[in-house]
Design a protein around this motif. Structure first.
Motif, PDB file in Angstrom:
ATOM      1  N   CYS A  14       3.125   6.714   3.041  1.00 27.40           N
ATOM      2  CA  CYS A  14       2.927   5.466   2.655  1.00 27.40           C
ATOM      3  C   CYS A  14       1.392   5.627   3.048  1.00 27.40           C
ATOM      4  O   CYS A  14       1.059   5.335   4.243  1.00 27.40           O
ATOM      5  N   SER A  15       0.922   5.535   1.445  1.00 29.46           N
ATOM      6  CA  SER A  15      -1.033   5.352   1.905  1.00 29.46           C
ATOM      7  C   SER A  15      -1.020   3.881   1.819  1.00 29.46           C
ATOM      8  O   SER A  15      -0.218   2.926   0.854  1.00 29.46           O
ATOM      9  N   PRO A  16      -2.601   3.018   1.932  1.00 27.02           N
ATOM     10  CA  PRO A  16      -2.357   1.666   2.315  1.00 27.02           C
ATOM     11  C   PRO A  16      -3.201   1.904   1.087  1.00 27.02           C
ATOM     12  O   PRO A  16      -3.773   1.952  -0.180  1.00 27.02           O
ATOM     13  N   LYS A  17      -3.269  -0.059   0.813  1.00 27.57           N
ATOM     14  CA  LYS A  17      -3.507  -0.536  -0.870  1.00 27.57           C
ATOM     15  C   LYS A  17      -5.446   0.196  -0.251  1.00 27.57           C
ATOM     16  O   LYS A  17      -5.772  -0.038  -1.276  1.00 27.57           O
ATOM     17  N   LEU A  18      -5.407  -0.334   0.300  1.00 29.35           N
ATOM     18  CA  LEU A  18      -7.270  -0.149   1.125  1.00 29.35           C
ATOM     19  C   LEU A  18      -7.951   0.444   1.982  1.00 29.35           C
ATOM     20  O   LEU A  18      -7.505   0.427   3.068  1.00 29.35           O
TER      21      LEU A  18
END
Length: 243
Positions: A235-239
């Motif tokens: 689950c990677s962040p957008k920023l």
């Protein structure tokens, strides 16, 4: 099967990623509510619950799933959620969380509306999709506000199809909720609920091998087993933010 271990205070602040998968058993609809929790500083979310409820993806069913799945300590450390639809908005208001609406669901619906068919409104449909995509992807708030005004003028045109006016109008109504990941970069929010949807596809694939399940009890049993098989998901962040 023992319950999944809760996230401890050492994990710090948390975000939630929520989604649902539909089933039909004996002519009745059931929803499997997928609850993922991710420490703010991490890039992997833990699958905390696969909760089967009769009916639809309502606020009442989500609050019931939270009561039976998430501990009081985890609830206290939740800062934001990523989901889609009115249930996510209602939950965020009730618990005081920030709310990031899923970009993927919006773009998917607009792509279906835009289509590839020619016609007198094709340029309007394609223009709406292009402007919404640019608005979702820009980091600059002034640019986003300018694109927002362009979208408002577009749906005010007499030749704008009703489907475009309704979908884009809903986007403009909840405009800030689609940009929470930019407004609160320290939360390191993803811009979609795709990590929860990955779990949903995993469920569909496993149950598809068995060609469905005949009873609610057997479905609950297998969901419990699948919960132990798929414990985490990327689950990677957008920023990305440096700590």
């Amino acid at each position: 099967h023992p319950p999944a271990k809760p996230l401890t205070a050492r994990s710090g602040g948390l975000i939630g990623i929520f989604d649902g998968v539909w089933f039909t058993i004996d002519g009745e609809r059931y929803i499997c509510l997928i609850l993922l929790l991710r420490p703010i500083k991490d890039t992997r979310a833990r699958v905390r619950g696969l909760c089967l409820r009769k009916g639809d993806e309502s606020e009442a069913n989500w609050r019931s799933a939270l009561r039976h799945t998430v501990t009081a300590g985890e609830l206290a450390r939740l800062r934001a959620i990523v989901a889609d639809g009115s249930h996510g908005l209602a939950l965020s208001r009730h618990y005081g969380w920030e709310y990031q609406r899923c970009h993927f669901h919006l773009l998917k619906d607009l792509q279906l509306i835009a289509g590839t068919r020619s016609g007198p409104t094709q340029h309007v449909r394609q223009r709406a999709l292009t402007l919404v995509r640019r608005t979702l992807n820009t980091l600059d708030e002034r640019t986003a506000d300018r694109l927002k005004r362009q979208l408002a003028r577009l749906i005010a045109r007499p030749d704008c199809p009703k489907t475009v006016r309704k979908k884009v109008g809903g986007f403009l109504k909840h405009f800030s909720k689609f940009r929470t990941c930019y407004q609160y970069p320290a939360l390191r929010l993803p811009h979609t609920s795709n990590s929860a949807e990955c779990v949903g596809r995993f469920i569909r694939e496993r149950l598809g091998v068995m060609r469905g399940l005949g009873t609610v009890q057997s479905l609950r049993y297998w969901l419990d087993i699948l919960l132990r098989q798929r414990t985490t998901v990327r689950c990677s962040p957008k920023l990305p933010t440096k700590f």
